[in-house]
Motif scaffolding. Structure first.
Motif, PDB file in Angstrom:
ATOM      1  N   MET A   1      34.364 -22.923   1.825  1.00  0.00           N
ATOM      2  CA  MET A   1      35.221 -22.872   0.643  1.00  0.00           C
ATOM      3  C   MET A   1      35.381 -24.288   0.083  1.00  0.00           C
ATOM      4  N   VAL A   2      35.163 -24.434  -1.205  1.00  0.00           N
ATOM      5  CA  VAL A   2      35.271 -25.731  -1.868  1.00  0.00           C
ATOM      6  C   VAL A   2      36.693 -25.922  -2.363  1.00  0.00           C
ATOM      7  N   GLN A   3      37.257 -27.086  -2.054  1.00  0.00           N
ATOM      8  CA  GLN A   3      38.608 -27.391  -2.523  1.00  0.00           C
ATOM      9  C   GLN A   3      38.543 -27.982  -3.917  1.00  0.00           C
ATOM     10  N   GLU A   4      39.572 -27.749  -4.689  1.00  0.00           N
ATOM     11  CA  GLU A   4      39.659 -28.361  -6.007  1.00  0.00           C
ATOM     12  C   GLU A   4      39.916 -29.851  -5.840  1.00  0.00           C
ATOM     13  N   PRO A   5      39.407 -30.669  -6.761  1.00  0.00           N
ATOM     14  CA  PRO A   5      39.626 -32.113  -6.639  1.00  0.00           C
ATOM     15  C   PRO A   5      41.108 -32.460  -6.801  1.00  0.00           C
ATOM     16  N   THR A   6      41.557 -33.386  -6.000  1.00  0.00           N
ATOM     17  CA  THR A   6      42.936 -33.824  -6.094  1.00  0.00           C
ATOM     18  C   THR A   6      43.024 -34.994  -7.069  1.00  0.00           C
ATOM     19  N   ALA A   7      44.220 -35.266  -7.524  1.00  0.00           N
ATOM     20  CA  ALA A   7      44.430 -36.403  -8.417  1.00  0.00           C
ATOM     21  C   ALA A   7      44.010 -37.691  -7.723  1.00  0.00           C
ATOM     22  N   GLN A   8      44.346 -37.827  -6.458  1.00  0.00           N
ATOM     23  CA  GLN A   8      43.990 -39.032  -5.704  1.00  0.00           C
ATOM     24  C   GLN A   8      42.473 -39.196  -5.635  1.00  0.00           C
ATOM     25  N   TYR A   9      41.754 -38.124  -5.413  1.00  0.00           N
ATOM     26  CA  TYR A   9      40.295 -38.157  -5.365  1.00  0.00           C
ATOM     27  C   TYR A   9      39.730 -38.632  -6.706  1.00  0.00           C
ATOM     28  N   LEU A  10      40.231 -38.074  -7.802  1.00  0.00           N
ATOM     29  CA  LEU A  10      39.732 -38.453  -9.123  1.00  0.00           C
ATOM     30  C   LEU A  10      40.091 -39.899  -9.468  1.00  0.00           C
ATOM     31  N   GLU A  11      41.276 -40.328  -9.068  1.00  0.00           N
ATOM     32  CA  GLU A  11      41.654 -41.726  -9.299  1.00  0.00           C
ATOM     33  C   GLU A  11      40.713 -42.661  -8.548  1.00  0.00           C
ATOM     34  N   GLN A  12      40.300 -42.283  -7.337  1.00  0.00           N
ATOM     35  CA  GLN A  12      39.340 -43.075  -6.566  1.00  0.00           C
ATOM     36  C   GLN A  12      37.984 -43.104  -7.271  1.00  0.00           C
ATOM     37  N   LYS A  13      37.585 -41.989  -7.851  1.00  0.00           N
ATOM     38  CA  LYS A  13      36.310 -41.926  -8.576  1.00  0.00           C
ATOM     39  C   LYS A  13      36.356 -42.814  -9.823  1.00  0.00           C
ATOM     40  N   VAL A  14      37.517 -42.889 -10.480  1.00  0.00           N
ATOM     41  CA  VAL A  14      37.671 -43.799 -11.623  1.00  0.00           C
ATOM     42  C   VAL A  14      37.507 -45.240 -11.138  1.00  0.00           C
ATOM     43  N   THR A  15      38.137 -45.563 -10.021  1.00  0.00           N
ATOM     44  CA  THR A  15      38.030 -46.912  -9.467  1.00  0.00           C
ATOM     45  C   THR A  15      36.568 -47.248  -9.174  1.00  0.00           C
ATOM     46  N   GLU A  16      35.865 -46.329  -8.542  1.00  0.00           N
ATOM     47  CA  GLU A  16      34.462 -46.556  -8.214  1.00  0.00           C
ATOM     48  C   GLU A  16      33.615 -46.732  -9.477  1.00  0.00           C
ATOM     49  N   ALA A  17      33.858 -45.909 -10.476  1.00  0.00           N
ATOM     50  CA  ALA A  17      33.099 -46.007 -11.730  1.00  0.00           C
ATOM     51  C   ALA A  17      33.414 -47.317 -12.454  1.00  0.00           C
ATOM     52  N   LYS A  18      34.669 -47.742 -12.410  1.00  0.00           N
ATOM     53  CA  LYS A  18      35.064 -49.013 -13.033  1.00  0.00           C
ATOM     54  C   LYS A  18      34.361 -50.176 -12.348  1.00  0.00           C
ATOM     55  N   VAL A  19      34.377 -50.195 -11.024  1.00  0.00           N
ATOM     56  CA  VAL A  19      33.709 -51.270 -10.278  1.00  0.00           C
ATOM     57  C   VAL A  19      32.213 -51.262 -10.570  1.00  0.00           C
ATOM     58  N   HIS A  20      31.608 -50.077 -10.604  1.00  0.00           N
ATOM     59  CA  HIS A  20      30.177 -49.973 -10.899  1.00  0.00           C
ATOM     60  C   HIS A  20      29.866 -50.552 -12.279  1.00  0.00           C
ATOM     61  N   PHE A  21      30.667 -50.184 -13.279  1.00  0.00           N
ATOM     62  CA  PHE A  21      30.446 -50.692 -14.630  1.00  0.00           C
ATOM     63  C   PHE A  21      30.631 -52.208 -14.680  1.00  0.00           C
ATOM     64  N   GLU A  22      31.683 -52.701 -14.053  1.00  0.00           N
ATOM     65  CA  GLU A  22      31.948 -54.139 -14.089  1.00  0.00           C
ATOM     66  C   GLU A  22      30.875 -54.924 -13.344  1.00  0.00           C
ATOM     67  N   ARG A  23      30.353 -54.388 -12.268  1.00  0.00           N
ATOM     68  CA  ARG A  23      29.255 -55.058 -11.564  1.00  0.00           C
ATOM     69  C   ARG A  23      27.989 -55.047 -12.427  1.00  0.00           C
ATOM     70  N   ALA A  24      27.751 -53.956 -13.133  1.00  0.00           N
ATOM     71  CA  ALA A  24      26.592 -53.893 -14.030  1.00  0.00           C
ATOM     72  C   ALA A  24      26.735 -54.901 -15.166  1.00  0.00           C
ATOM     73  N   LEU A  25      27.957 -55.023 -15.723  1.00  0.00           N
ATOM     74  CA  LEU A  25      28.197 -56.003 -16.780  1.00  0.00           C
ATOM     75  C   LEU A  25      27.932 -57.424 -16.294  1.00  0.00           C
ATOM     76  N   ALA A  26      28.328 -57.686 -15.059  1.00  0.00           N
ATOM     77  CA  ALA A  26      28.190 -59.029 -14.493  1.00  0.00           C
ATOM     78  C   ALA A  26      26.803 -59.258 -13.883  1.00  0.00           C
ATOM     79  N   CYS A  27      25.887 -58.311 -14.085  1.00  0.00           N
ATOM     80  CA  CYS A  27      24.520 -58.404 -13.557  1.00  0.00           C
ATOM     81  C   CYS A  27      24.512 -58.559 -12.033  1.00  0.00           C
TER      82      CYS A  27
END
Length: 107
Positions: A1-27
């Motif tokens: 059974m798959v659980q629905e994503p929690t707010a905490q999980y999605l907030e962590q995914k935002v953090t990861e995506a932000k870091v990924h974008f900022e690292r890409a910007l900084a080469c």
């Protein structure tokens, strides 16, 4: 059974995506470099890498908006404005790190 994503999980995914974008910007190294090591030899690689990271960030933010999960606290008001406009312009690339006339640096 798959659980629905929690707010905490999605907030962590935002953090990861932000870091990924900022690292890409900084080469800096990202997992994208590991997936496509041959692209480092091509000048357009950095534009594509940034585009992929930006798309990832927008996708995660879109999911947060649809599920009514707050994501804005992780960004400056100017960064929130860029994300809401959704277009990765030269202004986004040049001024993403600008806050109070100083530069933030990605770790």
């Amino acid at each position: 059974m798959v659980q629905e994503p929690t707010a905490q999980y999605l907030e962590q995914k935002v953090t990861e995506a932000k870091v990924h974008f900022e690292r890409a910007l900084a080469c800096k190294h990202t997992e994208f470099d590991d997936l496509y090591p041959y692209m480092i030899e091509h000048p357009q690689f950095f534009w594509y890498k940034r585009y992929v990271a930006w798309s990832e960030l927008l996708t995660v933010v879109k999911l947060c908006n649809e599920l009514k999960v707050t994501w804005e606290e992780q960004f400056t008001s100017q960064q929130v404005n860029y994300i809401q406009k959704r277009v990765m312009s030269a202004k986004v690339l040049d001024y993403w790190f600008e806050t109070n006339d100083s530069k933030e640096h990605v770790g």
